[in-house]
Design a protein around this motif. Structure first.
Motif, short mmCIF file in Angstrom:
data_model
loop_
_atom_site.label_atom_id
_atom_site.label_comp_id
_atom_site.label_asym_id
_atom_site.label_seq_id
_atom_site.Cartn_x
_atom_site.Cartn_y
_atom_site.Cartn_z
N SER A 4 0.85 -1.19 0.00
CA SER A 4 0.00 0.00 0.00
C SER A 4 0.88 1.24 0.00
O SER A 4 2.01 1.21 0.51
CB SER A 4 -0.90 0.01 1.24
OG SER A 4 -0.11 0.01 2.41
N PRO A 5 0.41 2.35 -0.56
CA PRO A 5 1.21 3.58 -0.56
C PRO A 5 1.52 4.01 0.87
O PRO A 5 0.75 3.76 1.79
CB PRO A 5 0.27 4.59 -1.25
CG PRO A 5 -0.70 3.77 -2.02
CD PRO A 5 -0.88 2.50 -1.26
N ASP A 6 2.64 4.64 1.02
CA ASP A 6 3.06 5.10 2.34
C ASP A 6 2.12 6.21 2.82
O ASP A 6 2.10 7.29 2.24
CB ASP A 6 4.50 5.64 2.26
CG ASP A 6 5.02 6.13 3.61
OD1 ASP A 6 4.26 6.08 4.59
OD2 ASP A 6 6.19 6.55 3.67
N PRO A 7 1.33 5.96 3.87
CA PRO A 7 0.36 6.99 4.30
C PRO A 7 1.04 8.20 4.93
O PRO A 7 0.40 9.23 5.14
CB PRO A 7 -0.50 6.24 5.33
CG PRO A 7 0.40 5.18 5.87
CD PRO A 7 1.27 4.75 4.70
N TYR A 8 2.34 8.08 5.24
CA TYR A 8 3.04 9.17 5.90
C TYR A 8 3.99 9.92 4.96
O TYR A 8 4.76 10.77 5.41
CB TYR A 8 3.82 8.64 7.10
CG TYR A 8 2.94 7.92 8.10
CD1 TYR A 8 2.04 8.62 8.88
CD2 TYR A 8 3.01 6.54 8.23
CE1 TYR A 8 1.22 7.97 9.79
CE2 TYR A 8 2.19 5.87 9.14
CZ TYR A 8 1.30 6.58 9.91
OH TYR A 8 0.49 5.93 10.80
N ALA A 9 3.93 9.59 3.67
CA ALA A 9 4.85 10.23 2.73
C ALA A 9 4.67 11.75 2.69
O ALA A 9 5.64 12.50 2.70
CB ALA A 9 4.66 9.64 1.33
N ALA A 10 3.42 12.19 2.66
CA ALA A 10 3.15 13.63 2.59
C ALA A 10 3.65 14.32 3.85
O ALA A 10 4.19 15.43 3.80
CB ALA A 10 1.66 13.89 2.40
N LEU A 11 3.48 13.64 5.00
CA LEU A 11 3.94 14.22 6.26
C LEU A 11 5.46 14.35 6.28
O LEU A 11 6.01 15.35 6.72
CB LEU A 11 3.47 13.36 7.43
CG LEU A 11 3.77 13.87 8.84
CD1 LEU A 11 3.14 15.25 9.04
CD2 LEU A 11 3.26 12.89 9.88
N ARG A 12 6.13 13.29 5.78
CA ARG A 12 7.60 13.34 5.73
C ARG A 12 8.07 14.46 4.81
O ARG A 12 9.05 15.16 5.10
CB ARG A 12 8.15 12.00 5.25
CG ARG A 12 8.00 10.87 6.24
CD ARG A 12 8.83 9.66 5.81
NE ARG A 12 8.67 8.56 6.73
CZ ARG A 12 7.81 7.55 6.57
NH1 ARG A 12 7.02 7.53 5.49
NH2 ARG A 12 7.71 6.59 7.46
N ASN A 13 7.38 14.62 3.69
CA ASN A 13 7.74 15.67 2.75
C ASN A 13 7.56 17.05 3.36
O ASN A 13 8.40 17.94 3.24
CB ASN A 13 6.90 15.55 1.47
CG ASN A 13 7.33 16.54 0.40
OD1 ASN A 13 8.43 16.47 -0.11
ND2 ASN A 13 6.44 17.47 0.07
N ALA A 14 6.42 17.23 4.08
CA ALA A 14 6.15 18.52 4.70
C ALA A 14 7.12 18.82 5.84
O ALA A 14 7.47 19.98 6.08
CB ALA A 14 4.72 18.56 5.22
N ALA A 15 7.59 17.76 6.51
CA ALA A 15 8.44 17.95 7.69
C ALA A 15 9.72 18.71 7.36
O ALA A 15 10.20 19.52 8.17
CB ALA A 15 8.77 16.60 8.31
#
Length: 308
Positions: A4-15
């Motif tokens: 499944s796609p990483d559900p935290y990818a956007a959070l990591r990018n924003a961090a």
């Protein structure tokens, strides 16, 4: 079975952008068209609240043109503008005080408080924040015209100085200043001053990292009739070309002048972002692609994170 796609990818990018901009000053100018709709005003306040929650230090400047127009209509006062700037008679100045330092200002403060932002309202008159002198009659040439005309803007103030001590005092106690675009003269006079100009002057005086204009359109447009023709990155020379070609009209002309002032004054970048599109400000700050237009002094070698 596919992963499944990483559900935290956007959070990591924003961090990474949260870390990059932590403790940086962002000046956010809210246009009157954004503020006159309670829904878009609330959405803008919620985005500012998230910036504040991430330890970015926002300072808010607001306009109020549409609501001032509506009050002038109700009071049967003429609405006169030249080159995108309001001509301000004494009765119109009184109306501006009612809107800019009154109803609209208070409604914005209430929405920011509801979003969790410890907002404190000011005008440029408070503590001598913005000192100005009355603008003398000037020659104005409208787009598409070859001959200029002399215009007396009335009780409009040209900024002479910015004293940020009251703003810094509030920020040192973790309050968020919200500034209405009225200015004061040395003799006690009060002037109407273009909110874009005020935002640029405040941003330069605070050495802001970024200045944002939340506007009706998605950004700076190659074709004003095509909302999809957003220019992602522009320089001061690009702005000059667009103005020479007559593509900057109405309220975009004072914005262009304000952008120049801010960038020449040391602001890192200026951004034109939709105030109507949900989360456009957050997308501009926390993604590489952004959502609107970033304006810089010169083209960077690399167009990097959060548009630089």
């Amino acid at each position: 079975m596919p992963l499944s796609p990483d559900p935290y990818a956007a959070l990591r990018n924003a961090a990474k952008y949260v870390k990059q901009f932590r403790s940086k000053t962002f000046v956010v100018k809210l246009g009157g068209a954004v503020l006159s709709d309670p829904r878009t005003r609330k959405t803008a306040c919620e985005q500012i609240a998230l910036l504040w929650a991430f330890s970015i230090r926002p300072v808010v400047v607001h306009g109020g043109g549409p609501e001032l127009d509506a009050l002038c209509d109700a009071l049967h006062l003429p609405i006169e503008k030249a080159a995108g700037r309001r001509i301000t008679s004494a009765p119109v100045l009184d109306a501006a005080k009612m809107v800019l330092a009154g109803k609209l200002h208070t409604d914005l403060l209430a929405d920011l408080q509801a979003a969790g932002v410890p907002a404190v309202g000011l005008s440029g008159v408070d503590a001598g924040l913005i000192k100005a002198r009355r603008r003398p009659p000037v020659m104005v040439t409208e787009p598409g015209e070859t001959q200029g005309r002399m215009v007396d803007y009335g009780l409009v103030g040209d900024i002479e100085s910015v004293d940020t001590r009251v703003v810094e005092h509030l920020r040192s106690a973790d309050y968020v200043p919200v500034i209405a675009p009225l200015s004061g003269g040395q003799d006690g006079a009060v002037y109407n001053t273009n909110a874009d100009t005020v935002a640029a002057a405040i941003a330069a005086a605070l050495h802001a990292e970024k200045l944002f204009f939340l506007v009706e359109v998605p950004g700076l447009l190659k074709d004003v009739s095509d909302p999809s023709s957003v220019i992602s990155l522009a320089t001061l020379s690009d702005l000059a070309s667009l103005e020479a070609e007559g593509k900057l009209t109405g309220g975009m002309r004072p914005k262009a002048h304000a952008m120049r002032h801010a960038l020449v004054g040391g602001v890192g970048s200026v951004h034109l972002v939709s105030g109507k599109q949900s989360d456009a400000l957050l997308e501009e700050v926390f993604t590489n692609e952004g959502s609107g237009t970033m304006v810089v002094r010169e083209h960077p070698v690399k167009h990097g994170g959060a548009k630089g």
